[in-house]
Design a protein around this motif. Structure first.
Motif, PDB file in Angstrom:
ATOM      1  N   GLY A 315      26.246  43.507  31.350  1.00 32.27           N
ATOM      2  CA  GLY A 315      25.449  42.446  30.738  1.00 32.27           C
ATOM      3  C   GLY A 315      26.283  41.230  30.359  1.00 32.27           C
ATOM      4  O   GLY A 315      25.828  40.085  30.461  1.00 32.27           O
ATOM      5  N   LEU A 316      27.518  41.481  29.923  1.00 31.55           N
ATOM      6  CA  LEU A 316      28.396  40.359  29.570  1.00 31.55           C
ATOM      7  C   LEU A 316      28.665  39.477  30.796  1.00 31.55           C
ATOM      8  O   LEU A 316      28.707  38.250  30.707  1.00 31.55           O
ATOM      9  N   ILE A 317      28.844  40.148  31.928  1.00 35.13           N
ATOM     10  CA  ILE A 317      29.091  39.385  33.166  1.00 35.13           C
ATOM     11  C   ILE A 317      27.837  38.604  33.537  1.00 35.13           C
ATOM     12  O   ILE A 317      27.897  37.436  33.933  1.00 35.13           O
ATOM     13  N   ALA A 318      26.670  39.232  33.335  1.00 29.53           N
ATOM     14  CA  ALA A 318      25.399  38.535  33.608  1.00 29.53           C
ATOM     15  C   ALA A 318      25.277  37.295  32.720  1.00 29.53           C
ATOM     16  O   ALA A 318      24.814  36.242  33.153  1.00 29.53           O
ATOM     17  N   LYS A 319      25.717  37.426  31.472  1.00 23.72           N
ATOM     18  CA  LYS A 319      25.655  36.277  30.544  1.00 23.72           C
ATOM     19  C   LYS A 319      26.444  35.088  31.114  1.00 23.72           C
ATOM     20  O   LYS A 319      25.950  33.971  31.159  1.00 23.72           O
ATOM     21  N   TYR A 320      27.679  35.367  31.540  1.00 22.06           N
ATOM     22  CA  TYR A 320      28.506  34.274  32.063  1.00 22.06           C
ATOM     23  C   TYR A 320      27.823  33.621  33.269  1.00 22.06           C
ATOM     24  O   TYR A 320      27.803  32.402  33.412  1.00 22.06           O
ATOM     25  N   ALA A 321      27.248  34.466  34.153  1.00 24.50           N
ATOM     26  CA  ALA A 321      26.632  33.927  35.375  1.00 24.50           C
ATOM     27  C   ALA A 321      25.365  33.140  35.043  1.00 24.50           C
ATOM     28  O   ALA A 321      25.167  32.027  35.537  1.00 24.50           O
ATOM     29  N   HIS A 569      55.662  38.065  37.773  1.00 21.51           N
ATOM     30  CA  HIS A 569      55.734  38.427  36.349  1.00 21.51           C
ATOM     31  C   HIS A 569      55.278  39.849  36.034  1.00 21.51           C
ATOM     32  O   HIS A 569      55.513  40.344  34.934  1.00 21.51           O
ATOM     33  N   ALA A 570      54.626  40.496  37.004  1.00 20.94           N
ATOM     34  CA  ALA A 570      54.075  41.827  36.713  1.00 20.94           C
ATOM     35  C   ALA A 570      55.131  42.906  36.878  1.00 20.94           C
ATOM     36  O   ALA A 570      55.935  42.857  37.807  1.00 20.94           O
ATOM     37  N   ALA A 571      55.098  43.902  35.971  1.00 22.57           N
ATOM     38  CA  ALA A 571      55.950  45.076  36.190  1.00 22.57           C
ATOM     39  C   ALA A 571      55.343  45.889  37.325  1.00 22.57           C
ATOM     40  O   ALA A 571      56.048  46.473  38.134  1.00 22.57           O
ATOM     41  N   HIS A 572      54.029  45.905  37.382  1.00 23.62           N
ATOM     42  CA  HIS A 572      53.347  46.622  38.462  1.00 23.62           C
ATOM     43  C   HIS A 572      52.160  45.768  38.898  1.00 23.62           C
ATOM     44  O   HIS A 572      51.356  45.373  38.071  1.00 23.62           O
ATOM     45  N   LEU A 573      52.058  45.517  40.186  1.00 21.99           N
ATOM     46  CA  LEU A 573      50.997  44.640  40.677  1.00 21.99           C
ATOM     47  C   LEU A 573      49.951  45.435  41.454  1.00 21.99           C
ATOM     48  O   LEU A 573      50.279  46.258  42.302  1.00 21.99           O
ATOM     49  N   ILE A 574      48.678  45.170  41.137  1.00 24.08           N
ATOM     50  CA  ILE A 574      47.586  45.756  41.933  1.00 24.08           C
ATOM     51  C   ILE A 574      46.805  44.574  42.509  1.00 24.08           C
ATOM     52  O   ILE A 574      46.265  43.756  41.746  1.00 24.08           O
ATOM     53  N   GLU A 575      46.752  44.498  43.836  1.00 21.56           N
ATOM     54  CA  GLU A 575      46.088  43.338  44.439  1.00 21.56           C
ATOM     55  C   GLU A 575      44.635  43.655  44.803  1.00 21.56           C
ATOM     56  O   GLU A 575      44.324  44.751  45.260  1.00 21.56           O
ATOM     57  N   VAL A 576      43.776  42.659  44.570  1.00 22.43           N
ATOM     58  CA  VAL A 576      42.366  42.775  44.986  1.00 22.43           C
ATOM     59  C   VAL A 576      42.028  41.545  45.837  1.00 22.43           C
ATOM     60  O   VAL A 576      42.687  40.507  45.710  1.00 22.43           O
ATOM     61  N   PRO A 577      40.991  41.648  46.693  1.00 22.76           N
ATOM     62  CA  PRO A 577      40.672  40.509  47.566  1.00 22.76           C
ATOM     63  C   PRO A 577      40.245  39.271  46.768  1.00 22.76           C
ATOM     64  O   PRO A 577      39.723  39.387  45.656  1.00 22.76           O
ATOM     65  N   ALA A 578      40.462  38.105  47.368  1.00 16.31           N
ATOM     66  CA  ALA A 578      40.033  36.842  46.737  1.00 16.31           C
ATOM     67  C   ALA A 578      38.527  36.699  46.916  1.00 16.31           C
ATOM     68  O   ALA A 578      38.024  36.743  48.043  1.00 16.31           O
ATOM     69  N   VAL A 579      37.821  36.573  45.799  1.00 18.62           N
ATOM     70  CA  VAL A 579      36.353  36.418  45.839  1.00 18.62           C
ATOM     71  C   VAL A 579      35.963  35.398  44.766  1.00 18.62           C
ATOM     72  O   VAL A 579      36.781  35.076  43.895  1.00 18.62           O
ATOM     73  N   PRO A 580      34.734  34.878  44.775  1.00 18.15           N
ATOM     74  CA  PRO A 580      34.339  33.930  43.724  1.00 18.15           C
ATOM     75  C   PRO A 580      34.478  34.547  42.326  1.00 18.15           C
ATOM     76  O   PRO A 580      34.202  35.743  42.151  1.00 18.15           O
ATOM     77  N   THR A 581      34.877  33.725  41.367  1.00 19.06           N
ATOM     78  CA  THR A 581      35.192  34.231  40.023  1.00 19.06           C
ATOM     79  C   THR A 581      34.089  35.103  39.442  1.00 19.06           C
ATOM     80  O   THR A 581      34.358  36.205  38.942  1.00 19.06           O
ATOM     81  N   LEU A 582      32.817  34.633  39.490  1.00 17.30           N
ATOM     82  CA  LEU A 582      31.746  35.398  38.833  1.00 17.30           C
ATOM     83  C   LEU A 582      31.522  36.752  39.510  1.00 17.30           C
ATOM     84  O   LEU A 582      30.934  37.652  38.918  1.00 17.30           O
ATOM     85  N   MET A 583      31.984  36.886  40.738  1.00 16.98           N
ATOM     86  CA  MET A 583      31.818  38.164  41.467  1.00 16.98           C
ATOM     87  C   MET A 583      33.074  39.027  41.390  1.00 16.98           C
ATOM     88  O   MET A 583      33.069  40.169  41.855  1.00 16.98           O
ATOM     89  N   SER A 584      34.132  38.469  40.803  1.00 20.68           N
ATOM     90  CA  SER A 584      35.413  39.197  40.817  1.00 20.68           C
ATOM     91  C   SER A 584      35.365  40.549  40.087  1.00 20.68           C
ATOM     92  O   SER A 584      36.086  41.469  40.475  1.00 20.68           O
ATOM     93  N   PRO A 585      34.507  40.741  39.042  1.00 16.50           N
ATOM     94  CA  PRO A 585      34.454  42.081  38.424  1.00 16.50           C
ATOM     95  C   PRO A 585      34.099  43.176  39.429  1.00 16.50           C
ATOM     96  O   PRO A 585      34.472  44.326  39.247  1.00 16.50           O
ATOM     97  N   LEU A 586      33.391  42.788  40.491  1.00 18.23           N
ATOM     98  CA  LEU A 586      32.994  43.803  41.478  1.00 18.23           C
ATOM     99  C   LEU A 586      34.208  44.391  42.190  1.00 18.23           C
ATOM    100  O   LEU A 586      34.138  45.505  42.703  1.00 18.23           O
ATOM    101  N   VAL A 587      35.303  43.654  42.245  1.00 17.51           N
ATOM    102  CA  VAL A 587      36.516  44.240  42.841  1.00 17.51           C
ATOM    103  C   VAL A 587      37.539  44.639  41.772  1.00 17.51           C
ATOM    104  O   VAL A 587      38.186  45.678  41.887  1.00 17.51           O
TER     105      VAL A 587
END
Ligand code: M6R
Length: 620
Positions: A315-321, A569-587
């Protein structure tokens, strides 16, 4: 919460009932029991605290047979989770047996009345009152020369009960039928060929039939081998709403995975694709399952999102969108707080109630409050015909399929997708976005299943990391903008599965207190925004990483592929695909789900059935 199964037909009722209870285990429970009427007319019961395996062991010592029966998994509310309080409960003569899901709020008064008439209780539950009340009602009717009919007696008693209940009852003297009634708690009916089933949800009987009937509020059903009869609590006949279950047994099985949750994490590309399907037709957002007029959406000047737990994070993500796309102010509330603080609602208010189960008592009460105040309620729900969509003005179903793991995963990403659809539908209705902009956003959404699948391909590394940090005392999660709800979701997953102290904070809040928690070696997960989408936020997050690294934290950074600064800067990096900001929680949520599941496994916990938790929280 409690799971209920009922059966009448030619099979061994015990087999059907115990199998049904296993399929309902995911709802959460701490004891289990059965009652079966033997062909000779004896009421046979068995009940045990703990898992169904304990009940199995008990049953192995007994010879129980018969073709009419019921079962129950109990999630304790009144009375400790022990053998004595496990269901079923019987009246003093052993004629009537009852199982119950919910809370009978006036039980103390009813119990006092029964005790005055000489009834001795053999448990500490509110549920036992029902067995004695029904037995007393039958005795009273018999004394007056009335019909010896369980359904009539249960209807009379239901009218006296307050609170929430699904009740299933057996009568030793009428072994060919099962009677069930409901108010504010779930119950569905399964229609077989010469056999009938009852279940808290359809998972209880999915392997036997796909034909089901919703039992409405304040309704009673009597099932026999020949069929069923539904009435209200005054005996007036009611036509039940029939539906066909649109998933099969394989969806409710592990399919080669050790845990349902691991399977459900992998099912997210499909869950999101199925949720998006058919919502964009001829260049327009279509909410075809809903009953809302576009005119109503046009008039909306305020949106409240109400939900609990993981659904709250969606719901919080829905609020931003919604705010970004429509410029309508959106407030988000924990459903359990909503009605108690007298929110300002009116006809122009749209309340979006998000609930996977559609049964959550807090969210249901929030919906009722909103409707009392004349707001329009749109439910986002994963369960066809559940109480929340039934009481809402409109529904947008997520099509994630059954989610058995107690920890929400695929239903979260499906809820996020649905929230984004609602945002675009509002933008379309209010004209705050041009058609081509909406089309572009929806196309981006449609490509998300592919990005989620790609993220899932890269999770092996997360598994290794999880094992390395499984002994940590605590883990912090930080995010900004939509990364903040993702951080909260990551922390919730870890708490519920790994029983580890975890908190999700807005990264900017860190120096207002939480930074005091940072010490040498503490894992801190940082959800980075994309440097392309949010350059300013990206910069600020880099500063946060520097602050915590300087204090010895082990930073685990979830960043967009190619984000060199994050990598540096990360001690450990986890990469996710580049997607639009509002959709980024999905990855960005995916690695956090895997992290929590793997840490829980490394710590030796049951990932699907975390302690104390219930999948559907049907009490407030
Ligand atoms: O069925 P609901 O979506 O209404 O459930 C809400 C919460 O109880 C649920 O999301 C809970 O927080 C999950 N166990 C989280 O994994």
């Amino acid at each position: 919460m409690c799971g209920i199964v009922g059966y009448v037909g030619p099979r061994s009722a015990l087999g059907v009932v115990v199998e049904g209870l296993r399929r309902l285990e995911y709802r959460g429970y701490d004891s289990a029991g059965v009652a079966i009427i033997s062909d000779e007319g004896a009421m046979q019961t068995a009940k045990k605290a703990g898992r169904i395996e304990n009940l199995d062991a008990e049953l192995a010592e007994l010879t129980i047979s018969g073709s009419t029966g019921m079962g129950h998994t109990r999630w304790a509310t009144h009375g400790a989770p022990n053998d004595r309080n496990a269901h079923p409960h019987c009246d003093v003569t052993g004629r009537i047996a009852v199982v119950h899901n919910g809370i009978i709020e006036n039980y103390a008064e009813l119990q006092a009345e029964l005790e005055q008439s000489g009834v001795e209780f053999s448990s500490d539950t509110d549920s036992e009152t029902v067995a004695h009340l029904v037995a007393a009602e039958l005795a009273k009717t018999a004394a007056n020369g009335g019909a010896d009919d369980l359904a009539t007696a249960v209807r009379t008693i239901c009218r006296r009960l307050q609170g929430a209940f699904t009740l299933v009852l057996l009568d030793r003297d009428h072994p060919d039928s099962v009677v069930a009634a409901r108010r504010n708690s779930p119950l569905v009916l399964g229609i077989g060929d010469g056999e009938m089933f009852l279940g808290s949800d359809v998972a209880a009987f999915i392997e036997f039939t796909k034909q089901a009937v919703e039992l409405g509020q304040d309704q009673l059903v009597e099932i026999t081998r020949e069929g069923y009869a539904i009435t209200d609590f005054y005996g007036a006949p009611v036509e039940g709403k029939r539906f066909t279950i649109d998933w099969d047994l394989s969806a409710a099985e592990k399919g080669g995975y050790d845990y349902f949750m691991l399977k459900e994490i992998q099912e997210q590309p499909t869950a999101v694709a199925d949720t998006l399907r058919s919502h964009f037709v001829d260049g327009k957002i279509v909410l075809d399952e809903q009953r809302l007029d576009a005119g109503v959406l046009r008039e909306v000047d305020k949106v409240y999102v109400v939900a609990c737990g993981t659904a709250y994070h969606a719901g919080l993500i829905a609020k931003y969108a919604i705010e970004h796309w429509t410029r309508i102010p959106v407030e988000i509330e924990f459903a359990s707080e909503f009605r108690y603080r007298d929110p300002v609602l009116n006809r122009q208010t749209l309340v979006v109630a998000i609930s996977q189960s559609g049964e959550t008592a807090d969210t249901l009460e929030a919906v009722r409050h909103a409707k009392d105040q004349r707001a329009t309620v749109l439910a986002i729900c994963n369960t066809n015909g559940a109480q929340i969509p039934r009481e809402s003005d409109a529904v947008l179903y997520t099509h994630a399929g059954p989610e058995i793991g107690v920890a929400a995963t695929k239903t979260f990403t499906a809820q996020v997708s649905a929230g984004l659809i609602v945002g675009l539908a509002l933008a379309q209705a209010r004209g705050t976005k041009y058609g081509d902009e909406i089309a572009a956003e929806f196309r981006a959404l449609e490509s998300m299943p592919e990005h989620i699948a790609k993220t899932l391909e890269g999770i092996e590394d997360v598994r290794t990391l999880a094992r390395e940090i499984a002994d940590s005392k605590a883990i912090l999660f930080l995010g900004r903008h939509v990364g903040y709800p993702v951080a909260m979701e990551g922390a919730l997953k870890l708490k519920e599965l790994a029983y580890m102290h975890a908190e999700g904070f807005p990264a900017g809040e860190l120096k207002h207190g939480p930074i005091a928690l940072v010490e040498s070696g503490l894992p801190v997960v940082v959800v980075m925004p994309s440097p392309m989408g949010r350059p300013l936020l990206h910069q600020k997050m880099l500063s946060n990483i520097a602050e915590i690294s300087a204090r010895g934290a082990r930073t685990i950074v979830i960043a967009t592929e190619g984000d060199e600064l994050a990598a540096k800067h990360a001690a450990h990096l986890i990469e996710v695909p580049a997607v639009p900001t509002l959709m980024s929680p999905l990855v960005s949520t995916i690695p956090l789900q895997v992290l929590a599941a793997e840490i829980a496994q490394a710590r030796g916990y049951d990932v699907d059935k975390p302690r104390n938790l219930a999948k559907s929280v049907t009490v407030e």
